[in-house]
Design a protein around this motif. Structure first.
Motif, PDB file in Angstrom:
ATOM      1  N   CYS A  98       4.914   0.978   3.837  1.00 35.75           N
ATOM      2  CA  CYS A  98       6.234   0.174   4.125  1.00 35.75           C
ATOM      3  C   CYS A  98       7.323   1.083   3.164  1.00 35.75           C
ATOM      4  N   CYS A 133       3.369  -2.979  10.813  1.00 36.25           N
ATOM      5  CA  CYS A 133       2.330  -2.501   9.812  1.00 36.25           C
ATOM      6  C   CYS A 133       2.109  -0.702   9.829  1.00 36.25           C
ATOM      7  N   CYS A 193       2.169  -7.755   5.660  1.00 33.79           N
ATOM      8  CA  CYS A 193       1.781  -7.961   4.115  1.00 33.79           C
ATOM      9  C   CYS A 193       2.693  -9.140   3.637  1.00 33.79           C
ATOM     10  N   CYS A 202       0.811  -1.254  -0.066  1.00 39.16           N
ATOM     11  CA  CYS A 202       0.142   0.085  -0.039  1.00 39.16           C
ATOM     12  C   CYS A 202       0.870   1.334   0.119  1.00 39.16           C
TER      13      CYS A 202
HETATM   14  S1  SF4 Z   1       2.190  -3.938   6.076  1.00 38.79           S
HETATM   15 FE1  SF4 Z   1       0.797  -2.360   6.368  1.00 38.79          FE
HETATM   16  S2  SF4 Z   1       2.039  -0.374   5.652  1.00 38.79           S
HETATM   17 FE2  SF4 Z   1       3.111  -2.517   4.883  1.00 38.79          FE
HETATM   18  S3  SF4 Z   1       2.297  -2.900   2.851  1.00 38.79           S
HETATM   19 FE3  SF4 Z   1       0.750  -3.989   4.529  1.00 38.79          FE
HETATM   20  S4  SF4 Z   1      -0.757  -2.654   5.100  1.00 38.79           S
HETATM   21 FE4  SF4 Z   1       0.607  -1.334   3.726  1.00 38.79          FE
END
Ligand code: SF4
Length: 177
Positions: A58, A152, A122, A55
């Motif tokens: 990260c 996250c 993720c 998304c």
């Molecule tokens: S772990 Fe959280 S911040 Fe990272 S890609 Fe997944 S939803 Fe997005």
């Protein structure tokens, strides 16, 4: 308009305070990663970042490693533009069907020895995107993973700790052979 201007000049800051992590702790951590990389590779650690479907949360934290606050390049840790120059692949996101092939090709384009670090929840198992028609799964569903950094997203300092654990582990395993 005049009132808005006056309020913006006299009001307090709307931005958040910077993180409290101490510069000394950051420097020590980054220098340990650098020393372990030098012992194992004979040179600095090169990192290639791959967004396999994240998304971008990260990515924001990974990019922070290069900002003026963390600035890890001053310790010799650098992000490179090509997998052919990389030792570590930092992979974020659930792996989407669209990015699966690109991830496999990037993995094979990276010379040995190489390590794959799955960054974020993720990247472990798809996280909040698990089960989507567009998602294959976590990173280890596509390429072998050496380390997972949970969160996250994970904070930059957690990523540095993860890199240190990885390189020191590899270094001690090499020393036992
Ligand atoms: S772990 Fe959280 S911040 Fe990272 S890609 Fe997944 S939803 Fe997005």
């Amino acid at each position: 308009m005049r009132r808005t201007l006056f309020e913006s000049l006299t009001g307090g800051s709307l931005t958040e305070a910077p993180p409290a992590a101490s510069e000394a702790a950051l420097a020590e951590l980054a220098q340990r990663v650098q020393r372990a990389a030098k012992a194992r590779l004979g040179r600095s650690l090169s990192i290639r970042e791959i967004d396999a479907g994240s998304c971008n949360g990260c990515e924001l934290e990974i990019h922070a490693l290069n900002n003026a606050y963390y600035d890890i390049e001053r310790f010799g840790l650098r992000f490179v533009a090509s997998p052919r120059h990389a030792d570590v692949l930092m992979v974020t996101g659930p792996v989407t069907k669209n990015m699966r092939e690109a991830l496999v090709r990037t993995y094979h384009a990276t010379p040995e020895p190489k390590w794959v670090v799955a960054v974020g929840d993720c990247a472990k198992d798809g996280g909040c995107f698990a089960g989507s028609y567009a998602v294959v799964g976590g990173v280890d569903a596509v390429v072998p993973v050496d380390l997972h950094i949970p969160g996250c997203p994970p904070a930059p300092i957690a990523m540095l700790r993860g890199l240190l654990a990885l390189v020191e582990r590899v270094d001690s395993a090499a020393g036992q052979r």
